[in-house]
Design a protein around this motif. Structure first.
Motif, PDB file in Angstrom:
ATOM      1  N   HIS A 304     -18.219  25.087 -36.816  1.00 17.68           N
ATOM      2  CA  HIS A 304     -17.146  25.806 -37.691  1.00 17.68           C
ATOM      3  C   HIS A 304     -16.098  26.465 -36.903  1.00 17.68           C
ATOM      4  O   HIS A 304     -16.212  26.936 -35.766  1.00 17.68           O
ATOM      5  N   CYS A 305     -14.748  26.205 -37.451  1.00 22.82           N
ATOM      6  CA  CYS A 305     -13.632  26.647 -36.884  1.00 22.82           C
ATOM      7  C   CYS A 305     -12.761  27.759 -37.731  1.00 22.82           C
ATOM      8  O   CYS A 305     -12.644  27.260 -39.039  1.00 22.82           O
ATOM      9  N   TRP A 306     -12.031  28.845 -37.493  1.00 23.01           N
ATOM     10  CA  TRP A 306     -11.318  29.494 -37.977  1.00 23.01           C
ATOM     11  C   TRP A 306     -10.187  30.022 -37.061  1.00 23.01           C
ATOM     12  O   TRP A 306     -10.419  30.327 -36.133  1.00 23.01           O
ATOM     13  N   GLU A 307      -9.016  30.180 -37.899  1.00 31.06           N
ATOM     14  CA  GLU A 307      -7.751  30.588 -37.114  1.00 31.06           C
ATOM     15  C   GLU A 307      -7.675  32.159 -37.285  1.00 31.06           C
ATOM     16  O   GLU A 307      -7.602  32.667 -38.420  1.00 31.06           O
ATOM     17  N   VAL A 308      -7.286  32.867 -36.190  1.00 33.55           N
ATOM     18  CA  VAL A 308      -6.926  34.331 -36.240  1.00 33.55           C
ATOM     19  C   VAL A 308      -5.581  34.592 -35.945  1.00 33.55           C
ATOM     20  O   VAL A 308      -5.254  34.093 -34.866  1.00 33.55           O
ATOM     21  N   GLU A 309      -4.943  35.381 -36.789  1.00 29.78           N
ATOM     22  CA  GLU A 309      -3.603  35.430 -36.439  1.00 29.78           C
ATOM     23  C   GLU A 309      -3.281  37.159 -36.176  1.00 29.78           C
ATOM     24  O   GLU A 309      -3.657  37.629 -37.265  1.00 29.78           O
ATOM     25  N   VAL A 310      -2.845  37.483 -35.021  1.00 34.76           N
ATOM     26  CA  VAL A 310      -2.659  38.983 -34.777  1.00 34.76           C
ATOM     27  C   VAL A 310      -1.187  39.192 -34.966  1.00 34.76           C
ATOM     28  O   VAL A 310      -0.491  38.749 -34.493  1.00 34.76           O
ATOM     29  N   GLU A 311      -1.336  40.491 -35.711  1.00 31.72           N
ATOM     30  CA  GLU A 311       0.141  40.943 -36.210  1.00 31.72           C
ATOM     31  C   GLU A 311       0.055  42.417 -35.745  1.00 31.72           C
ATOM     32  O   GLU A 311      -0.986  43.012 -36.241  1.00 31.72           O
ATOM     33  N   VAL A 312       0.837  43.082 -35.052  1.00 37.24           N
ATOM     34  CA  VAL A 312       0.796  44.540 -34.661  1.00 37.24           C
ATOM     35  C   VAL A 312       2.254  44.998 -34.918  1.00 37.24           C
ATOM     36  O   VAL A 312       3.406  44.418 -34.809  1.00 37.24           O
ATOM     37  N   GLU A 313       2.288  46.455 -35.624  1.00 38.32           N
ATOM     38  CA  GLU A 313       3.270  47.018 -36.082  1.00 38.32           C
ATOM     39  C   GLU A 313       4.165  47.667 -35.066  1.00 38.32           C
ATOM     40  O   GLU A 313       3.481  48.171 -34.390  1.00 38.32           O
ATOM     41  N   GLY A 314       5.528  47.532 -35.304  1.00 41.71           N
ATOM     42  CA  GLY A 314       6.335  48.423 -34.340  1.00 41.71           C
ATOM     43  C   GLY A 314       6.190  48.308 -32.949  1.00 41.71           C
ATOM     44  O   GLY A 314       6.069  47.031 -32.312  1.00 41.71           O
ATOM     45  N   GLU A 315       6.370  49.323 -32.120  1.00 37.78           N
ATOM     46  CA  GLU A 315       6.135  49.138 -30.606  1.00 37.78           C
ATOM     47  C   GLU A 315       4.848  49.508 -30.203  1.00 37.78           C
ATOM     48  O   GLU A 315       4.526  49.958 -29.057  1.00 37.78           O
ATOM     49  N   LEU A 316       3.636  49.407 -31.033  1.00 40.96           N
ATOM     50  CA  LEU A 316       2.076  49.547 -30.697  1.00 40.96           C
ATOM     51  C   LEU A 316       1.388  48.398 -30.040  1.00 40.96           C
ATOM     52  O   LEU A 316       0.293  48.532 -29.701  1.00 40.96           O
ATOM     53  N   GLU A 317       2.094  47.291 -29.801  1.00 41.25           N
ATOM     54  CA  GLU A 317       1.456  46.168 -29.003  1.00 41.25           C
ATOM     55  C   GLU A 317       0.554  46.400 -27.884  1.00 41.25           C
ATOM     56  O   GLU A 317      -0.514  45.970 -27.959  1.00 41.25           O
ATOM     57  N   ASN A 318       1.454  46.981 -26.968  1.00 45.34           N
ATOM     58  CA  ASN A 318       0.779  47.022 -25.740  1.00 45.34           C
ATOM     59  C   ASN A 318      -0.445  48.264 -25.896  1.00 45.34           C
ATOM     60  O   ASN A 318      -1.328  48.287 -25.039  1.00 45.34           O
TER      61      ASN A 318
END
Length: 456
Positions: A304-318
């Motif tokens: 079984h496989c599923w895709e995960v997409e990551v989104e981070v708001e503004g300047e919080l990514e790091n």
């Protein structure tokens, strides 16, 4: 690597700390490295990786010193540590960053073949941490471009790096391969001189004959090594080609398992980490201490496989912290310590992607924001693949499911981070992941979005 280190921590102003409770943990998660209370060392909650390797330096306790000694350092010890001290009325903490390093072997040079009136030269060096640089230089000190470069990690977390360059008759003098540690500012170098008959001055059949004689002496061991490595890559590529998109599944979130700081949408397609707890029913299925949520689906067999997409708001990514993977359905949702037993996942923290259990930083730049999670119940294997280019990120092999059913698992530890579930189609896959398999293609799985951090 292999040495001992003392992590410094002290009270200010200085005071007797013998009656206080002192706890050293890893990162921002309550993974206990060492625990001291009322004059005794407590090992019940200590991480297995530190068993028998830590001690609180007792000589300085009466003067407010809370130093921790760690012996026989490993690459997995690299990272941030937090010193926490408290009594009945007070609580405080301080952080210490520990940077691990290991210098590897001298580069090993060998000839790899003949092409376009030039000679392939291979360079390999092992035993490095963190991942080093590999550079080629001619006799004048000028850098030569590599035609290929790969690296891998052994069970101890040490890196092996390998590079290749094509040398022509225009390169005069000895050729040097330099492997350099950016953290230690140290390097190891080996040189090789290739005589003129190997280049265009010789007839092609003479060049081929000379190379055969030279390669016969040096390529037997290298050939076995490359064959096994290629065989492993071929098997992994076959697994990915037949796994995607034919075995994709649609994942939805189970709000009954979500921590109170997580808000799951009505359609169970998104979840957001909030600053305040929500009014929810306190059931046995809900995570109590850590901002986790499970998928509705449970798997006991098949792929079984599923895709995960990551989104981070503004300047919080790091500064964000999130994790995606799978867990046994019987995972303890009320455990106060970090829930890692029976979980196979990748975690993003402090700008680095790492396996949840080993905390070995994976040298990826940029860190992928779209990841395929691939679960093979038959082989008890969990793989993570970069959905942008089809390259394998990491694989947990021989995972111990113990006959339990497996559920998707997500962690959001940063406020304002959101995880979104979206439908994707097979056409969005990288060409490297398409391929011909016997079974017909089915609709691709939802895309999963990012996560964030929860404090106890």
């Amino acid at each position: 690597m292999g040495q001992d280190v003392v992590l410094r921590c002290y009270l200010s102003p200085r005071q007797d700390a013998r009656s206080l409770e002192v706890r050293w943990i890893r990162d921002n998660i309550s993974e206990t490295v060492h625990h001291y209370r009322n004059g005794q060392d407590l090992y019940g909650e200590q991480m297995g990786a530190y068993a028998g390797r830590t001690e609180l330096v007792r000589d300085g306790l009466s003067a407010g010193s809370l130093d921790l000694r760690i012996t026989r350092l490993r690459p997995s010890d690299d990272g941030r540590y937090i010193c926490i001290v408290k009594d009945a009325d007070a609580y405080d903490k301080a952080t210490v960053d520990l940077e691990m390093s290991a210098t590897g072997t001298d580069p090993h040079l060998s000839l790899g073949g003949y092409e376009a009136r030039g000679v392939w030269v291979l360079c390999r060096s092992a035993g490095w941490y963190p991942l080093p640089q590999l550079l080629w230089r001619d006799a004048r000190g000028q850098h030569l471009p590599s035609v290929s470069q790969t690296h891998s990690q052994d069970q101890e977390g040490l890196f092996e790096i390998e590079g290749a360059v094509i040398v022509t008759g225009s390169v005069e003098g000895p050729l040097s391969c330099v492997v350099r540690s950016s953290r230690l500012q140290q390097e190891r170098e080996s040189s090789l001189h290739i005589s003129a008959p190997f280049f265009h001055n010789a007839q092609p059949w003479m060049v081929a004959l000379a190379l055969v004689l030279v390669l016969l002496a040096v390529s037997i061991g290298l050939g076995v090594y490359l064959f096994r490595k290629q065989e492993k890559k071929a098997a992994e590529l076959a697994w990915r080609k037949c796994l995607l998109p034919q075995n994709t599944v649609k994942i939805t979130l189970d709000p009954h398992t979500a921590h109170p700081l997580l808000v799951v949408s009505k359609d169970h397609r998104s979840v957001r980490r909030e600053s305040k707890s929500q009014q929810v029913h306190n059931s046995q299925d809900r995570f109590k201490y850590w901002c986790c949520v499970l998928g509705h689906e449970e798997f006991e067999e098949g792929r079984h496989c599923w895709e995960v997409e990551v989104e981070v708001e503004g300047e919080l990514e790091n500064e964000s912290c999130w994790a995606v993977g799978v867990t046994r359905a019987s995972v303890n949702k009320k455990e106060k310590n970090y829930p890692k037993n029976g979980i196979w996942a990748l975690m993003y923290q402090q700008g680095q992607l790492m396996p949840l259990t080993s905390r070995i930083h994976l040298p990826l730049s940029p860190v992928p924001t779209r990841i395929w999670v691939c679960l093979d119940c038959t082989q008890q294997q969990v793989s993570f693949i970069n959905a942008d280019n089809g390259v394998e990120i990491y694989t947990f092999t021989a995972a111990s499911f113990n006959g339990d059913s497996i559920r998707p698992w997500f962690l959001l530890e940063t406020e304002g981070t959101q995880l979104c579930l979206k439908d994707s189609t097979p056409q969005t896959l990288s060409p490297a992941l398409r391929g011909s398999c016997d079974s017909p293609a089915t609709p691709a799985s939802p895309l999963l979005g990012p996560a964030g951090a929860a404090q106890e």
